[in-house]
Design an enzyme around this catalytic site. Sequence first.
Site, mmCIF file in Angstrom:
data_model
loop_
_atom_site.group_PDB
_atom_site.id
_atom_site.type_symbol
_atom_site.label_atom_id
_atom_site.label_comp_id
_atom_site.label_asym_id
_atom_site.label_seq_id
_atom_site.Cartn_x
_atom_site.Cartn_y
_atom_site.Cartn_z
ATOM 1 N N ARG A 70 -5.447 -10.839 2.227
ATOM 2 C CA ARG A 70 -5.431 -9.956 1.065
ATOM 3 C C ARG A 70 -4.565 -10.552 -0.034
ATOM 4 N NH1 ARG A 70 -3.936 -4.073 2.774
ATOM 5 N NH2 ARG A 70 -4.465 -3.665 0.600
ATOM 6 N N GLN A 101 -0.255 3.325 -5.923
ATOM 7 C CA GLN A 101 -0.401 3.239 -4.463
ATOM 8 C C GLN A 101 -0.794 1.825 -4.058
ATOM 9 O OE1 GLN A 101 -2.641 7.014 -2.992
ATOM 10 N NE2 GLN A 101 -3.088 6.817 -5.176
ATOM 11 N N ASN A 102 -1.088 0.995 -5.051
ATOM 12 C CA ASN A 102 -1.588 -0.344 -4.772
ATOM 13 C C ASN A 102 -0.465 -1.300 -4.379
ATOM 14 O OD1 ASN A 102 -3.943 0.834 -5.508
ATOM 15 N ND2 ASN A 102 -4.054 -0.134 -7.526
ATOM 16 N N VAL A 103 -0.809 -2.232 -3.506
ATOM 17 C CA VAL A 103 0.177 -3.227 -3.043
ATOM 18 C C VAL A 103 -0.042 -4.566 -3.748
ATOM 19 C CG1 VAL A 103 0.534 -2.089 -0.812
ATOM 20 C CG2 VAL A 103 -1.297 -3.795 -1.046
ATOM 21 N N HIS A 119 3.520 2.460 -2.008
ATOM 22 C CA HIS A 119 3.111 1.924 -0.696
ATOM 23 C C HIS A 119 3.537 0.475 -0.513
ATOM 24 C CE1 HIS A 119 -0.215 5.229 -0.623
ATOM 25 N NE2 HIS A 119 0.952 5.695 -0.281
ATOM 26 N N CYS A 127 11.800 -8.947 7.275
ATOM 27 C CA CYS A 127 11.883 -9.086 8.731
ATOM 28 C C CYS A 127 11.634 -7.734 9.391
ATOM 29 C CB CYS A 127 13.272 -9.611 9.121
ATOM 30 S SG CYS A 127 13.507 -9.647 10.897
ATOM 31 N N CYS A 156 17.541 -13.687 11.792
ATOM 32 C CA CYS A 156 17.607 -13.190 13.179
ATOM 33 C C CYS A 156 16.427 -13.644 14.030
ATOM 34 C CB CYS A 156 17.673 -11.663 13.157
ATOM 35 S SG CYS A 156 16.072 -10.911 12.812
ATOM 36 N N GLY A 193 -8.627 6.052 -10.292
ATOM 37 C CA GLY A 193 -9.097 5.268 -9.155
ATOM 38 C C GLY A 193 -8.425 5.560 -7.843
ATOM 39 N N THR A 194 -8.161 6.845 -7.576
ATOM 40 C CA THR A 194 -7.657 7.204 -6.258
ATOM 41 C C THR A 194 -8.495 8.329 -5.658
ATOM 42 O OG1 THR A 194 -5.750 7.916 -4.951
ATOM 43 C CG2 THR A 194 -5.909 8.809 -7.182
HETATM 44 N N1 APR Z 1 -12.759 2.635 -11.400
HETATM 45 C C1 APR Z 1 -12.150 3.824 -11.074
HETATM 46 N N2 APR Z 1 -12.193 4.355 -9.817
HETATM 47 C C2 APR Z 1 -12.890 3.680 -8.882
HETATM 48 C C3 APR Z 1 -13.562 2.460 -9.164
HETATM 49 C C4 APR Z 1 -13.465 1.946 -10.491
HETATM 50 N N3 APR Z 1 -14.055 0.799 -10.828
HETATM 51 N N4 APR Z 1 -14.160 2.022 -8.014
HETATM 52 C C5 APR Z 1 -13.880 2.946 -7.050
HETATM 53 N N5 APR Z 1 -13.126 3.944 -7.577
HETATM 54 C C6 APR Z 1 -12.574 5.117 -6.901
HETATM 55 C C7 APR Z 1 -13.395 5.620 -5.715
HETATM 56 O O1 APR Z 1 -14.361 6.557 -6.144
HETATM 57 C C8 APR Z 1 -12.323 6.269 -4.843
HETATM 58 O O2 APR Z 1 -12.143 7.641 -5.197
HETATM 59 O O3 APR Z 1 -11.333 4.722 -6.361
HETATM 60 C C9 APR Z 1 -11.046 5.494 -5.199
HETATM 61 C C10 APR Z 1 -10.536 4.545 -4.110
HETATM 62 O O4 APR Z 1 -10.167 5.317 -3.021
HETATM 63 P P1 APR Z 1 -9.404 4.668 -1.763
HETATM 64 O O5 APR Z 1 -10.085 3.457 -1.334
HETATM 65 O O6 APR Z 1 -9.199 5.791 -0.828
HETATM 66 O O7 APR Z 1 -8.020 4.184 -2.381
HETATM 67 P P2 APR Z 1 -6.690 4.991 -2.664
HETATM 68 O O8 APR Z 1 -6.936 6.355 -3.138
HETATM 69 O O9 APR Z 1 -5.837 4.111 -3.487
HETATM 70 O O10 APR Z 1 -6.084 5.034 -1.175
HETATM 71 C C11 APR Z 1 -4.827 5.532 -1.034
HETATM 72 O O11 APR Z 1 -4.723 4.912 1.222
HETATM 73 O O12 APR Z 1 -5.469 3.482 2.562
HETATM 74 C C12 APR Z 1 -4.337 3.875 2.008
HETATM 75 O O13 APR Z 1 -2.338 2.780 1.482
HETATM 76 C C13 APR Z 1 -3.669 2.827 1.167
HETATM 77 O O14 APR Z 1 -2.820 3.021 -1.023
HETATM 78 C C14 APR Z 1 -3.913 3.320 -0.212
HETATM 79 C C15 APR Z 1 -4.054 4.805 0.005
#
Ligand code: APR
Length: 253
Positions: A70, A101-103, A119, A127, A156, A193-194
């Site tokens: 990744r 929430q992105n890494v 996150h 470590c 360590c 985008g969550t």
């Molecule tokens: N633009 C905007 N939103 C988008 C796009 C885009 N181009 N493509 C996808 N999406 C939306 C999807 O519809 C979905 O609702 O982004 C969201 C992604 O959802 P997840 O994959 O669940 O990601 P996220 O909400 O960040 O997950 C939260 O879960 O798995 C853990 O630690 C991880 O930080 C992550 C957390």
Amino acid sequence: MVEVREAAKVLSQARRVVVFTGAGISAESGVPTFRDALTGLWERFDAQALATPQAFQDDPDLVWGWYEWRRTVIRRVHPNPGHEAVAAIEARTPRSVVITQNVDDLHERAGSAGPLHLHGSLFEPRCASCARSAPVPDGEEPAEGRRLAPPRCEHCSGPVRPGVVWFGEALPEQILETAVQEATDCDVLLTIGTSGLVYPAAEIPKVAAMFGATVIQVNPQPTPLDAVAGINLHGTAATILPALVTAAWPRLS
Ligand code: APR
């Protein structure tokens, strides 16, 4: 889009803005979201199953290999117009903060100042035994992925683990506290985008709404946050956000 104009009006008058992001804002840079199917070696694994302390204990080479893969993907891609629009919003509002929430480091590479990583980050290995930070490897992983033994701690000799928050682990306390405070004090929160499924992060937009802020959601799909948001912009981050910035600050665009 009428909603974009409505959202732009609210944003252009905001004093304190929180921009809350998830995997979707990095999707158009070529970074798979958490719910997207995995490829190569990872195809037969569920992302959530790889992101736990137990998985690292059971098979450290598999988990370390996955996170190094990744990190390599992130190194090869670039911020997209969505990330750049977020940096523009920061530059044009009296006070703003990015809570992600992105890494990945795409917000930083787009010019965002000090995003709060709820996150953790792929660029802060530490470590697993003594928690001291460890150097970020500079290797490149093969496209199909591979098992890779985690390096050893210089202090360590414990195994080095990715600096991310795994399922079942607590979020970094100070960062979470600051994020909740910013959500309490803001007058506009953009959630971008969550899926709003993972807690406690998904509480952040709700806290902002509870304290009277206008919540604006950007997502091509409906999510549980539709009910929390005062304005829902159904589209992708890289298309909606630049349009929002132009509509909010036409003379600066
Ligand atoms: N633009 C905007 N939103 C988008 C796009 C885009 N181009 N493509 C996808 N999406 C939306 C999807 O519809 C979905 O609702 O982004 C969201 C992604 O959802 P997840 O994959 O669940 O990601 P996220 O909400 O960040 O997950 C939260 O879960 O798995 C853990 O630690 C991880 O930080 C992550 C957390």
